[in-house]
Design a protein around this motif. Structure first.
Motif, PDB file in Angstrom:
ATOM      1  N   TRP A 121      -5.518  -4.858   3.099  1.00 53.90           N
ATOM      2  CA  TRP A 121      -5.996  -3.468   3.202  1.00 53.90           C
ATOM      3  C   TRP A 121      -7.079  -3.203   2.169  1.00 53.90           C
ATOM      4  O   TRP A 121      -8.098  -2.593   2.480  1.00 53.90           O
ATOM      5  CB  TRP A 121      -4.811  -2.514   2.998  1.00 53.90           C
ATOM      6  N   SER A 153      -3.760   4.687   6.605  1.00 56.20           N
ATOM      7  CA  SER A 153      -4.936   3.812   6.633  1.00 56.20           C
ATOM      8  C   SER A 153      -4.566   2.348   6.790  1.00 56.20           C
ATOM      9  O   SER A 153      -5.436   1.516   7.055  1.00 56.20           O
ATOM     10  CB  SER A 153      -5.768   4.002   5.356  1.00 56.20           C
ATOM     11  N   LEU A 154      -3.291   2.008   6.633  1.00 58.49           N
ATOM     12  CA  LEU A 154      -2.827   0.636   6.830  1.00 58.49           C
ATOM     13  C   LEU A 154      -2.652   0.285   8.312  1.00 58.49           C
ATOM     14  O   LEU A 154      -2.503  -0.878   8.667  1.00 58.49           O
ATOM     15  CB  LEU A 154      -1.485   0.422   6.118  1.00 58.49           C
ATOM     16  N   ARG A 165     -11.689   0.188   9.262  1.00 50.47           N
ATOM     17  CA  ARG A 165     -11.449  -1.009   8.459  1.00 50.47           C
ATOM     18  C   ARG A 165     -12.109  -2.222   9.108  1.00 50.47           C
ATOM     19  O   ARG A 165     -12.274  -2.284  10.333  1.00 50.47           O
ATOM     20  CB  ARG A 165      -9.941  -1.261   8.306  1.00 50.47           C
ATOM     21  N   ARG A 178     -12.065  -5.583  10.605  1.00 45.49           N
ATOM     22  CA  ARG A 178     -11.122  -6.471  11.279  1.00 45.49           C
ATOM     23  C   ARG A 178     -11.908  -7.474  12.110  1.00 45.49           C
ATOM     24  O   ARG A 178     -13.059  -7.206  12.481  1.00 45.49           O
ATOM     25  CB  ARG A 178     -10.187  -5.670  12.200  1.00 45.49           C
ATOM     26  N   VAL A 223     -10.573  -1.926   3.809  1.00 47.52           N
ATOM     27  CA  VAL A 223     -10.799  -0.485   3.881  1.00 47.52           C
ATOM     28  C   VAL A 223     -12.135  -0.140   3.226  1.00 47.52           C
ATOM     29  O   VAL A 223     -12.611  -0.860   2.337  1.00 47.52           O
ATOM     30  CB  VAL A 223      -9.644   0.274   3.188  1.00 47.52           C
ATOM     31  N   ALA A 252      -8.319   3.942   8.829  1.00 50.35           N
ATOM     32  CA  ALA A 252      -7.685   2.852   9.573  1.00 50.35           C
ATOM     33  C   ALA A 252      -8.603   2.337  10.674  1.00 50.35           C
ATOM     34  O   ALA A 252      -8.708   1.123  10.903  1.00 50.35           O
ATOM     35  CB  ALA A 252      -6.362   3.339  10.172  1.00 50.35           C
TER      36      ALA A 252
END
Length: 393
Positions: free
Chosen positions: A21, A83-84, A373, A375, A25, A370
């Motif tokens: 995270w 936000s995780l 982020r 990914r 983030v 979230a």
């Protein structure tokens, strides 16, 4: 001299969820939100001693400050935990927030606490919950989800479902009544609809319908007519609230009167909620005012830039809608304080006192963080807007 090697809190090789995270983030957006929350707590200590004068049952001059610390802690925790989440988790939380808010709003006419002629809150012991605050981010994410499903062409009536959810939410808001939240939700909802790929002819039609709706609200709700009349003809009516707020802002000058030295705040109703901006402007001046505006602008501009580079249509429109929601609410509150628009009774995000507002803003920012982020596959290198197609012919 002995050289000391700096070691970050989390190694990039650390595969724990918290470490992942931390490195994915947007720490700039997170820092800006935390700074605004800290400013909100600081300004609560400036406003609380004057705010308690309206309630003789409160003896502690920092009553609202201690409670603000609790709400700020809760909002911060909600933002960090949410936000995780993965995009799927974001959809689930948003749907639960929307459904829960709708159910509570439907019950407000029967169990709600009426304040100043509006039943917007439900009392839960020492805590008053305003469900419409949680409906806003829930509806925006849910609408983006439905619009993205409609794009896939698999027979899901996403547009109809999204507009049905909007109509139900707005209908419950008008029953309260809450015109300010209705206009904010509708504006953000229509922006998400446009970003999802709606043709321009639909934009024109919806804009015309929106103008007709505002005219209808003007004739349907007397308090809306009264507020507009006071704004357009201040010499013919009592404008004590906004006059005192304007005086406080002017009295602050460039650097303000100093910490705790504000005097106009003692005569500004709702100074710790709707008019906290004027309190900060009087005690800390134009410098703090511009700093707050800059932080909101940073969140909106940086957030929108990151959202527009996402490859998934749902993530893109949902994140952009959430950042727009924060920016529009901040603009409305500040514009009211500057006497640029009629009073709306809307809080300043992350700054105003209030449990529902702070927790809902933590939810909103947490969902946005979230979605943005980093990914695998979330961002395409060297691209901006992906080719998303249209959701309507």
């Amino acid at each position: 001299m002995t050289a000391h090697n700096y070691s970050p809190a989390f190694s990039r090789n650390d595969q724990s969820p918290i470490a992942k995270w931390f490195w994915t983030v947007d720490r700039g957006l997170l820092a800006a939100a935390l700074t605004l929350i800290a400013l909100g707590v600081a300004l609560s200590f400036a406003s609380s001693p004057a705010a308690i004068l309206a309630d003789e049952s409160i003896s502690d001059p920092f009553h609202y400050s201690w409670r603000m610390i609790v709400w700020a802690s809760g909002g911060t925790a909600a933002m960090l935990v949410i936000s995780l989440l993965s995009p799927r988790g974001v959809r689930r939380i948003a749907l639960l927030a929307l459904l829960g808010a709708i159910l509570v709003m439907a019950a407000l006419p029967f169990i709600g606490n009426e304040v100043k002629g509006a039943a917007r809150w439900i009392n839960l012991g020492p805590f008053s919950l305003q469900p419409s605050e949680f409906a806003k981010p829930g509806l925006i994410v849910f609408a983006a989800w439905m619009f993205s499903e409609a794009q896939k062409g698999q027979g899901v009536p996403g547009v109809s479902i999204a507009f049905g959810a909007w109509a139900l939410t707005v209908g419950l808001l008008l029953i309260q009544p809450d015109i300010g939240q209705t206009l904010l939700i509708t504006t953000t909802f229509m922006a998400v609809f446009f970003m999802a790929g709606v043709p321009l002819k639909w934009v024109a039609a919806l804009a015309a319908a929106g103008m007709a709706g505002i005219v209808g609200l003007y004739f349907a709700f007397s308090h809306m007519r009264d507020r507009l009349s006071r704004f357009l003809s201040p010499e013919t009516t009592d404008t004590h609230q906004i006059d005192r707020a304007s005086e406080a802002i002017r009295a602050g000058g460039l650097v303000g009167r100093g910490v705790g030295e504000g005097v106009m705040k003692r005569s500004v109703p709702d100074l710790h909620t709707d008019f906290i901006y004027s309190v900060g402007a009087e005690e800390f001046g134009l410098v703090l005012s511009l700093a707050m505006i800059a932080l909101y602008a940073f969140i909106v501009v940086r957030g929108m830039r990151r959202a527009m580079k996402l490859t998934d249509p749902f993530e893109q429109t949902a994140a952009a809608g959430l950042f727009m929601l924060i920016g529009l609410q901040a603009c409305i509150n500040i514009a009211v304080n500057l006497n640029l628009i009629p009073t709306k009774g809307m809080t300043l995000p992350f700054i105003s006192y209030g449990g529902s507002s702070m927790l809902a803003m933590g939810l909103t920012m947490g969902l946005a963080l979230a979605l943005t982020r980093r990914r695998p596959g979330a961002y395409e290198p060297g691209t901006s807007l992906p080719d998303r197609g249209r959701i309507l012919p």
